[in-house]
Scaffold this motif. Structure first.
Motif, mmCIF file in Angstrom:
data_model
loop_
_atom_site.group_PDB
_atom_site.id
_atom_site.type_symbol
_atom_site.label_atom_id
_atom_site.label_comp_id
_atom_site.label_asym_id
_atom_site.label_seq_id
_atom_site.Cartn_x
_atom_site.Cartn_y
_atom_site.Cartn_z
ATOM 1 N N LYS A 1 0.839 -1.200 0.000
ATOM 2 C CA LYS A 1 0.000 0.000 0.000
ATOM 3 C C LYS A 1 0.882 1.261 0.000
ATOM 4 O O LYS A 1 0.652 2.189 -0.781
ATOM 5 C CB LYS A 1 -0.898 -0.024 1.245
ATOM 6 C CG LYS A 1 -1.771 1.181 1.407
ATOM 7 C CD LYS A 1 -2.534 1.130 2.700
ATOM 8 C CE LYS A 1 -2.383 2.454 3.408
ATOM 9 N NZ LYS A 1 -3.151 2.519 4.627
ATOM 10 N N THR B 1 -5.136 4.710 -1.668
ATOM 11 C CA THR B 1 -4.728 3.302 -1.572
ATOM 12 C C THR B 1 -5.195 2.758 -0.226
ATOM 13 O O THR B 1 -5.205 3.482 0.774
ATOM 14 C CB THR B 1 -3.190 3.153 -1.632
ATOM 15 O OG1 THR B 1 -2.617 4.106 -0.752
ATOM 16 C CG2 THR B 1 -2.659 3.379 -3.032
ATOM 17 N N THR C 1 -5.996 -1.288 2.067
ATOM 18 C CA THR C 1 -5.906 -2.753 2.065
ATOM 19 C C THR C 1 -7.262 -3.312 2.476
ATOM 20 O O THR C 1 -8.058 -2.629 3.136
ATOM 21 C CB THR C 1 -4.843 -3.263 3.067
ATOM 22 O OG1 THR C 1 -5.233 -2.849 4.374
ATOM 23 C CG2 THR C 1 -3.452 -2.740 2.744
#
Ligand code: GDP
Length: 362
Positions: free
Chosen positions: A248, A269, A271
């Motif tokens: 990330k 970005t 996860t």
């Protein structure tokens, strides 16, 4: 014995006649049922606007049909649906095979229906004619979503060209929206040109990744990263969490090197795990943030206008090309002209010009 035979054949003859009668009366009944089952455009439109899924599916089948006589009916249905469409968010989801697209869509889709949304899942997979639908073909990973009354999943249209498949999907979006679906997810495989096609029909483009061995940026096409409004690293669970966080950070750094987007949005970005659902609600929150910004600065509406225009021009291009290559005179001449060009008997440009002039004079 002879008599018996005669009797037998007479009986047989009678049987044949009655069997034929049965078959033909059954055939007529079958045709009548079939005709009855073919809804009129009005019935389809009414059904779609009432959120009837079987009307929606039938209309999509009509849009996907290559039968020329279906085209007029399909256009009629789409035109009637247009004023009722457009009230949705369209989200493109891409990633290489195995990254977890189906699993992500299952988790994300369930999250959305849990929020009271109506979710349609479509796919653009130009290879589906060969692979019989490599994406969305495997519904086992969308087990829950398939059963959800507020979700509708439709595999990719098949077709010989990406343009054809994409156009059909573009029209399917209109039908789904008119049927009351407010969130449209469009999946595509992370290879080839299909991302560009999907990007040109969505509001938000999400790139799904998994962490690798620290060389995250290798093998990823610059163009795809540039299109992404969010990069989500999936499979951030178990032993993988740390690696996913590192990936990330790396993507984040890389994204900052790109010029600012016209939308005014800075790509995000994050996860997530499609398995544990961790990070899934956050993906939706990011999209909500994006929508707020781009509706306020009008980019959302301007982009949709541009996309409409793009699809008109694309359809013209596609249609002209198909008509040209299917024209019998062109087909007759094309092979010999190709040979003449190969042998330098005529220049490629002059040959193209001649064929085009001939076509347009027809
Ligand atoms: P697709 O080809 O991109 O649609 O990927 P799939 O959804 O079919 O997933 C590929 C494989 O990865 C399957 O074995 C999934 O069970 C697995 N998978 C998908 N998402 C996750 C996740 O978040 N965590 C883990 N550990 N495995 C996942």
């Amino acid at each position: 014995m002879k008599n018996e035979n005669k009797k037998h054949s007479a009986l047989h003859e009678k049987d044949v006649i009655s069997a034929t009668e049965i078959i033909s009366s059954n055939a007529v009944a079958a045709i009548q049922i079939f005709r009855k089952k073919q809804p009129t455009s009005e019935e389809l439109i009414e059904g779609i606007l009432n959120g009837n899924i079987s009307a929606l599916s039938r209309a999509i089948t009509l849009v996907e049909s290559t039968n020329a006589s279906h085209l007029a009916k399909a256009n009629e249905v789409i035109n009637a649906c247009l004023p009722h469409a457009n009230k949705s968010v369209r989200i493109g989801i891409t990633g290489v095979p195995g990254v977890g697209k189906s699993s992500f869509i299952e988790a994300f889709g369930k999250h959305l229906t849990g929020l009271g949304k109506k979710v349609a899942v479509l796919a653009v997979d130009p290879s589906s004619t060969i692979s019989h639908g490599s994406i969305l073909g495997d519904k086992t990973r969308m087990e829950e979503l398939v059963k959800d009354p507020n979700a509708y999943i439709r595999p990719s249209a098949s077709g010989e060209t990406l343009g054809g498949v994409a156009r059909k999907t573009r029209e399917t979006i209109t039908l789904c929206e008119a049927a009351g679906f407010d969130t449209i997810l469009i999946e595509t495989v992370g290879v080839g040109q299909s991302e560009t096609a999907v990007h040109s029909m969505v509001d938000f483009f999400l790139l799904l990744k998994i962490s690798g061995a620290g060389d995250e940026l290798q093998g990823i096409k610059r163009g795809i990263m540039e299109m992404a409004d969010a990069i989500v690293i999936n499979k951030a669970d178990g032993d993988n969490i740390k690696k996913a966080e590192m990936a990330k950070a790396e993507f984040n750094r890389a994204l900052h090197l790109f010029p600012a987007k016209k939308s005014g949005w800075t790509p995000k970005t994050s996860t997530c795990s499609a398995l544990t659902h961790k990070g899934i609600p956050e993906v939706w929150n990011t999209i909500v943030e994006f929508l707020k910004l781009t509706k306020e600065n009008n980019y959302f509406f301007e982009k949709r206008k541009e996309q409409n225009q793009y699809w008109m021009l694309e359809t013209i291009n596609e249609q002209l090309k198909t008509n040209f290559y299917n024209h019998s005179d062109i087909q007759k001449l094309l092979e010999s002209t190709k040979k003449a060009v190969q042998n330098d008997e005529i220049s490629p440009f002059a040959a193209a010009q001649e064929l085009l002039e001939m076509y347009f004079k027809k």
